[in-house]
Design an enzyme around this catalytic site. Structure first.
Site, PDB file in Angstrom:
ATOM      1  N   GLU A 111     -22.683 -17.995 -37.029  1.00 25.86           N
ATOM      2  CA  GLU A 111     -21.933 -17.647 -38.243  1.00 25.86           C
ATOM      3  C   GLU A 111     -22.525 -16.405 -38.885  1.00 25.86           C
ATOM      4  O   GLU A 111     -23.639 -16.016 -38.579  1.00 25.86           O
ATOM      5  CB  GLU A 111     -22.063 -18.778 -39.283  1.00 25.86           C
ATOM      6  CG  GLU A 111     -21.748 -20.116 -38.762  1.00 25.86           C
ATOM      7  CD  GLU A 111     -22.056 -21.222 -39.764  1.00 25.86           C
ATOM      8  OE1 GLU A 111     -22.398 -20.911 -40.924  1.00 25.86           O
ATOM      9  OE2 GLU A 111     -21.957 -22.384 -39.367  1.00 25.86           O
ATOM     10  N   LYS A 113     -24.267 -14.548 -42.021  1.00 20.77           N
ATOM     11  CA  LYS A 113     -25.103 -14.913 -43.153  1.00 20.77           C
ATOM     12  C   LYS A 113     -24.638 -14.094 -44.354  1.00 20.77           C
ATOM     13  O   LYS A 113     -24.802 -12.874 -44.388  1.00 20.77           O
ATOM     14  CB  LYS A 113     -26.574 -14.626 -42.857  1.00 20.77           C
ATOM     15  CG  LYS A 113     -27.511 -15.070 -43.950  1.00 20.77           C
ATOM     16  CD  LYS A 113     -28.950 -14.985 -43.491  1.00 20.77           C
ATOM     17  CE  LYS A 113     -29.907 -15.643 -44.467  1.00 20.77           C
ATOM     18  NZ  LYS A 113     -29.854 -15.084 -45.794  1.00 20.77           N
ATOM     19  N   ASP A 115     -24.483 -12.641 -48.088  1.00 21.31           N
ATOM     20  CA  ASP A 115     -25.559 -12.250 -48.997  1.00 21.31           C
ATOM     21  C   ASP A 115     -25.120 -12.385 -50.450  1.00 21.31           C
ATOM     22  O   ASP A 115     -24.778 -11.419 -51.106  1.00 21.31           O
ATOM     23  CB  ASP A 115     -25.975 -10.807 -48.683  1.00 21.31           C
ATOM     24  CG  ASP A 115     -27.280 -10.445 -49.351  1.00 21.31           C
ATOM     25  OD1 ASP A 115     -27.973 -11.364 -49.829  1.00 21.31           O
ATOM     26  OD2 ASP A 115     -27.610  -9.251 -49.399  1.00 21.31           O
ATOM     27  N   TYR A 225     -21.066 -25.384 -45.118  1.00 18.19           N
ATOM     28  CA  TYR A 225     -21.891 -26.556 -44.802  1.00 18.19           C
ATOM     29  C   TYR A 225     -21.291 -27.772 -45.509  1.00 18.19           C
ATOM     30  O   TYR A 225     -21.234 -27.813 -46.740  1.00 18.19           O
ATOM     31  CB  TYR A 225     -23.315 -26.295 -45.301  1.00 18.19           C
ATOM     32  CG  TYR A 225     -24.378 -27.274 -44.840  1.00 18.19           C
ATOM     33  CD1 TYR A 225     -24.184 -28.128 -43.764  1.00 18.19           C
ATOM     34  CD2 TYR A 225     -25.608 -27.318 -45.493  1.00 18.19           C
ATOM     35  CE1 TYR A 225     -25.180 -28.998 -43.357  1.00 18.19           C
ATOM     36  CE2 TYR A 225     -26.615 -28.176 -45.093  1.00 18.19           C
ATOM     37  CZ  TYR A 225     -26.391 -29.014 -44.022  1.00 18.19           C
ATOM     38  OH  TYR A 225     -27.376 -29.876 -43.623  1.00 18.19           O
ATOM     39  N   LYS A 311     -31.905 -11.760 -39.283  1.00 18.03           N
ATOM     40  CA  LYS A 311     -31.580 -10.748 -40.306  1.00 18.03           C
ATOM     41  C   LYS A 311     -31.298  -9.402 -39.653  1.00 18.03           C
ATOM     42  O   LYS A 311     -32.067  -8.949 -38.803  1.00 18.03           O
ATOM     43  CB  LYS A 311     -32.751 -10.598 -41.271  1.00 18.03           C
ATOM     44  CG  LYS A 311     -33.143 -11.899 -41.966  1.00 18.03           C
ATOM     45  CD  LYS A 311     -32.427 -12.081 -43.257  1.00 18.03           C
ATOM     46  CE  LYS A 311     -33.243 -11.465 -44.357  1.00 18.03           C
ATOM     47  NZ  LYS A 311     -32.773 -11.802 -45.685  1.00 18.03           N
ATOM     48  N   CYS A 406     -42.151  22.745 -63.614  1.00 16.89           N
ATOM     49  CA  CYS A 406     -40.991  21.957 -64.021  1.00 16.89           C
ATOM     50  C   CYS A 406     -39.709  22.782 -63.829  1.00 16.89           C
ATOM     51  O   CYS A 406     -39.627  23.912 -64.322  1.00 16.89           O
ATOM     52  CB  CYS A 406     -41.142  21.550 -65.483  1.00 16.89           C
ATOM     53  SG  CYS A 406     -39.675  20.715 -66.119  1.00 16.89           S
ATOM     54  N   CYS A 409     -38.179  23.476 -67.551  1.00 14.65           N
ATOM     55  CA  CYS A 409     -38.808  24.257 -68.619  1.00 14.65           C
ATOM     56  C   CYS A 409     -39.900  25.191 -68.096  1.00 14.65           C
ATOM     57  O   CYS A 409     -40.448  25.982 -68.855  1.00 14.65           O
ATOM     58  CB  CYS A 409     -39.387  23.334 -69.691  1.00 14.65           C
ATOM     59  SG  CYS A 409     -40.848  22.449 -69.153  1.00 14.65           S
ATOM     60  N   CYS A 424     -44.065  16.533 -65.914  1.00 17.28           N
ATOM     61  CA  CYS A 424     -43.991  17.725 -66.737  1.00 17.28           C
ATOM     62  C   CYS A 424     -44.669  17.357 -68.059  1.00 17.28           C
ATOM     63  O   CYS A 424     -44.231  16.443 -68.748  1.00 17.28           O
ATOM     64  CB  CYS A 424     -42.539  18.127 -66.998  1.00 17.28           C
ATOM     65  SG  CYS A 424     -42.408  19.347 -68.316  1.00 17.28           S
ATOM     66  N   CYS A 430     -39.398  20.174 -73.305  1.00 17.02           N
ATOM     67  CA  CYS A 430     -38.665  20.148 -72.034  1.00 17.02           C
ATOM     68  C   CYS A 430     -37.321  19.429 -72.249  1.00 17.02           C
ATOM     69  O   CYS A 430     -37.296  18.261 -72.639  1.00 17.02           O
ATOM     70  CB  CYS A 430     -39.518  19.436 -70.988  1.00 17.02           C
ATOM     71  SG  CYS A 430     -38.718  19.305 -69.404  1.00 17.02           S
TER      72      CYS A 430
HETATM   73  S1  IVH Z   1     -26.713 -22.839 -43.922  1.00 17.06           S
HETATM   74  C1  IVH Z   1     -29.858 -26.025 -44.000  1.00 17.06           C
HETATM   75  N1  IVH Z   1     -25.052 -20.877 -43.444  1.00 17.06           N
HETATM   76  O1  IVH Z   1     -28.885 -18.244 -46.561  1.00 17.06           O
HETATM   77  C2  IVH Z   1     -28.862 -24.953 -43.881  1.00 17.06           C
HETATM   78  N2  IVH Z   1     -26.698 -20.561 -45.125  1.00 17.06           N
HETATM   79  O2  IVH Z   1     -32.115 -19.060 -46.311  1.00 17.06           O
HETATM   80  C3  IVH Z   1     -28.605 -24.304 -45.159  1.00 17.06           C
HETATM   81  N3  IVH Z   1     -26.565 -18.401 -46.270  1.00 17.06           N
HETATM   82  O3  IVH Z   1     -29.817 -20.568 -48.978  1.00 17.06           O
HETATM   83  C4  IVH Z   1     -27.856 -23.085 -45.191  1.00 17.06           C
HETATM   84  N4  IVH Z   1     -24.825 -17.636 -45.151  1.00 17.06           N
HETATM   85  O4  IVH Z   1     -27.723 -19.223 -49.396  1.00 17.06           O
HETATM   86  C5  IVH Z   1     -26.102 -21.300 -44.167  1.00 17.06           C
HETATM   87  N5  IVH Z   1     -23.492 -19.247 -42.921  1.00 17.06           N
HETATM   88  C6  IVH Z   1     -24.517 -19.665 -43.653  1.00 17.06           C
HETATM   89  C7  IVH Z   1     -25.109 -18.860 -44.664  1.00 17.06           C
HETATM   90  C8  IVH Z   1     -26.209 -19.354 -45.373  1.00 17.06           C
HETATM   91  C9  IVH Z   1     -25.709 -17.387 -46.105  1.00 17.06           C
HETATM   92  C10 IVH Z   1     -27.678 -18.393 -47.228  1.00 17.06           C
HETATM   93  C11 IVH Z   1     -27.807 -19.628 -48.056  1.00 17.06           C
HETATM   94  C12 IVH Z   1     -29.182 -20.170 -47.798  1.00 17.06           C
HETATM   95  C13 IVH Z   1     -29.880 -19.003 -47.189  1.00 17.06           C
HETATM   96  C14 IVH Z   1     -30.833 -19.479 -46.129  1.00 17.06           C
END
Ligand code: IVH
Length: 669
Positions: A111, A113, A115, A225, A311, A406, A409, A424, A430
């Site tokens: 999946e 991640k 942000d 989840y 990451k 600077c 000035c 400066c 200035c």
């Molecule tokens: S699963 C036990 N799935 O990443 C599993 N987390 O450090 C719990 N996050 O606190 C999380 N996308 O805020 C999961 N597809 C995704 C996610 C995701 C972002 C974040 C979430 C979590 C942190 C994990």
């Protein structure tokens, strides 16, 4: 159909349209028609207050009433994921899973991640009943009222059913790039501090005390989840597909795979494809798909063994360095800025990047015309990370040298021991330093002369009307007229606002002076400790160091400021103009040390004063307002609806709880 039935029907219909628009991105009616239905529902609900429902589509617009966050314990702790940064570590995870499952076949769900900030939503009988932030993982803040304004979160699940009577679903609250950029543009226009990235913006927004603010800011949410005792399937992926049918926004970017190569392919694909997504992502999450196998693998102290986050590297692009310019800030610090050929980076066009300071420039060994690698991490300010090795030739342009004088000035720059920046030193002559100090002086939290923005100040300065903050008080309507297209009315408004600022209390005057290290809070502390400008000016280093919170750097900075002859003269002029140079009679009379040394937690909703007023009262009497209950808490000032978690903790630690009236009596003794 009677009115009650019409209300029920309208709510169902509007929930459906919300889902079509915000989750499926496929509206089936026009905005106008939607608004008409919503208005009809609002009118009917106004006539039937007895049918109020916090989950009604009309509640998505929020309200201005201040809402308090109570803390609740999570039914199941919200764990975080272990991070990996390269494919080698992904392979190690994969092998650990295989060994943990003793060579039983398994699937991995890949999946994105997201942000943003994680959220836990509880549903009962198909209705949203509670939304909690992650908090410390054990307990989180109840942000249900704010979450109700997020249009893509269903308040009422589609009646076709199939959902468990009780379940929890977790996901990420996000601010889409377009909303984020629009928000920052607005903030820039209002001269409010910008959010560094969509995550900070989303988190600031979700913690807002006013639901109407949250409603305006256009947050989104992806769910990833599902938890509960009775879930539809053993597969994580399959459960989320079901959740999508119930009305939740579940990402399409999910794949079930079996091999490492398939995992790598998913990573490689999204490493670039994520640039076209409407929201910020910072990696990939890998999860063992079978819940039974997840249980078999279990957790470590902090994170599950069955999942891991990969990451992404911050996105980099190559472009050409054309020019380096130097900016002088309010404090005189000189910052080098790279001007480059425009390049598309993480969703925005980048032309400029900070080069931080002289050491950084030297380390990079930059030459004009170089191809440079620009990177944008989690922050919005991009940076140059290196000269692009793919393009280095023997014929390079001139080397970038840090300036000695600077650019504004002409003064020779200086460097203080232990600091990276060149300054400066010509602070009184200035231009950007002068203008910066005036901007700070008039800002909202300082003297609050809100008719003066940077452009107006620039204009007054260029026309020779103001050279320092004291000059503001000599301005006349006649002088301002015609300035910057100003008319009589706005000129007299400005003069009035400047005159009014003479009533601004001493602690804010002190903050407005812009003494290095004396921020808003420190100004209050100093004002309370010394009570007048004269006493503060006469204070010795030791006197200053006696004050709680004042360290060596602050004390020295204060001494230096008051020793400067220009500043002494400036203060005399401000005094002559009638600015507040001491604590008001009221503030003095109200002060006491009755709460000296006490740490006080404020909780609940109050009848006589606002929370901020109580905070100010605590400080006036020498006490300290702290956020959370611990063994060191002296007492809790509790209003109505104190959070049950706080109450429980206070009782467990035996900490006294005072009512509003008891507290007021205590400080009046
Ligand atoms: S699963 C036990 N799935 O990443 C599993 N987390 O450090 C719990 N996050 O606190 C999380 N996308 O805020 C999961 N597809 C995704 C996610 C995701 C972002 C974040 C979430 C979590 C942190 C994990």
């Amino acid at each position: 159909m009677n009115e009650q039935e019409r209300i029920v029907a309208l709510r169902a219909e509007l929930h459906r349209h919300n889902h079509n628009y915000y989750v499926l991105n496929q509206p089936t009616i026009s905005d106008q028609d939607f608004d008409a239905l919503l208005r009809e529902l609002q009118d009917l609900e106004a006539r039937h207050p007895e049918l109020f429902d916090p989950n009604s589509p009309t509640q998505r617009v929020g309200s201005d009433l201040s809402n308090e966050f109570q803390t609740f314990r999570h039914t199941r702790p919200m764990l975080s994921l272990a991070n990996t940064y390269n494919k080698e570590e992904v392979r190690e995870y994969y092998n650990r899973v295989r060994e943990g499952l003793q060579d039983e076949p398994f699937e991995i769900c890949c999946e994105l991640k997201f942000d943003g900030l994680s959220i836990s939503l509880h549903y009962e009988d198909g209705r949203l009943v509670r939304a909690l932030t992650r908090g410390d993982g054990e307990q989180g803040d109840d942000v249900t009222a704010n979450v109700r304004t997020i249009r893509s979160i269903p308040l009422q699940l589609s009646p076709d059913g199939g959902w468990p009577r009780e379940f929890e679903i977790r996901g990420e609250v996000l601010m889409p790039w377009t909303s984020f950029e629009a928000l920052n543009r607005e903030r820039e226009a209002r001269e409010e501090p910008l959010f560094a990235n969509p995550r900070n913006a989303a988190s600031g927004t979700l913690k807002s005390k006013q639901t109407s603010v949250v409603a305006e800011r256009k947050l989104d949410a992806y769910l990833y989840y599902l938890l509960g005792d009775t879930l539809p399937a053993d597969g994580h992926y399959e459960n989320l597909q079901q959740a999508r049918l119930w009305g939740f926004k579940v990402s399409d970017a999910m794949r079930k795979v079996r091999t490492l190569d398939e995992i790598y392919a998913f990573i490689d694909h999204w490493d670039t494809a994520r640039r076209d997504l409407p929201v910020a992502t910072d990696g990939i999450v890998l999860k063992v798909n079978s819940l039974r196998q997840q249980r078999a693998l279990g957790m470590t102290a902090k994170s599950p063994r069955w999942a891991i986050a990969y990451k992404f590297q911050a996105e980099q692009q190559s472009t050409i360095l054309r020019e380096v310019t130097f900016q002088v800030g309010r404090t005189g610090a000189v910052t080098p800025v790279a001007n480059m050929d425009p390049v598309q980076l993480s969703g925005t066009i980048v032309r400029r990047a900070t080069l931080h300071n002289a050491d950084f420039v030297a380390q990079l060994d930059l030459h004009l015309g170089d191809h440079v690698l620009v990177e944008k991490g989690g922050e919005i300010i991009p940076k140059i990370v290196a000269v692009d090795p793919a393009f280095v030739t023997s014929e390079r342009g001139p080397r970038v040298e840090f300036i000695r004088r600077c650019p504004e000035c002409g003064a020779e720059l200086v460097r203080f021991e232990g600091e990276a920046a060149w300054y400066c030193p010509n602070d009184s002559h200035c231009p950007p330093q002068i203008k910066g100090r005036i901007e700070h002086f008039v800002s909202r939290r300082a003297m609050n002369i809100d008719t003066l923005g940077p452009e107006t100040i620039d204009d007054y300065y260029n026309r020779g009307l103001v050279h320092d903050i004291a000059d503001l008080y000599d301005l006349s309507v006649d002088q301002l007229n015609g300035a910057h297209g100003e008319r009589q009315r706005s000129a007299s408004k400005t003069i009035q606002a400047i005159a009014d600022s003479r009533q601004v209390p001493f602690e804010r005057v002190l903050f407005a002076l812009g003494i290095r290290f004396v921020g808003e809070q420190m100004a209050k502390t100093l004002a309370r400790a010394f009570k007048s400008m004269d006493a503060l000016a006469a204070a010795s280093l030791d006197d200053l160091l006696q004050v709680g919170g004042v360290g060596q750097a602050i004390a020295e900075s204060v001494i230096r400021w008051f020793q400067d002859a220009d500043n002494v003269f400036l203060l005399e002029r401000l005094r002559a103009h009638g600015l507040q140079f001491q604590l008001s009679e009221e503030a003095l009379a109200a002060q006491s040390d009755r709460l000296q040394g006490q740490s006080i937690v404020i909780s609940g909703v109050f009848a006589h004063h606002s929370r901020d007023e109580y905070k100010a009262l605590i400080e006036q009497h020498g006490g300290k307002n702290v956020g959370s209950i611990s063994k060191k808490t002296s007492f809790i000032l509790a209003g109505d609806n104190m959070g049950p978690a706080k109450l429980e903790k206070a009782q467990k630690l035996g900490i006294p709880i005072l009512s509003e009236d008891q507290f007021l009596e205590m400080i009046q003794e």
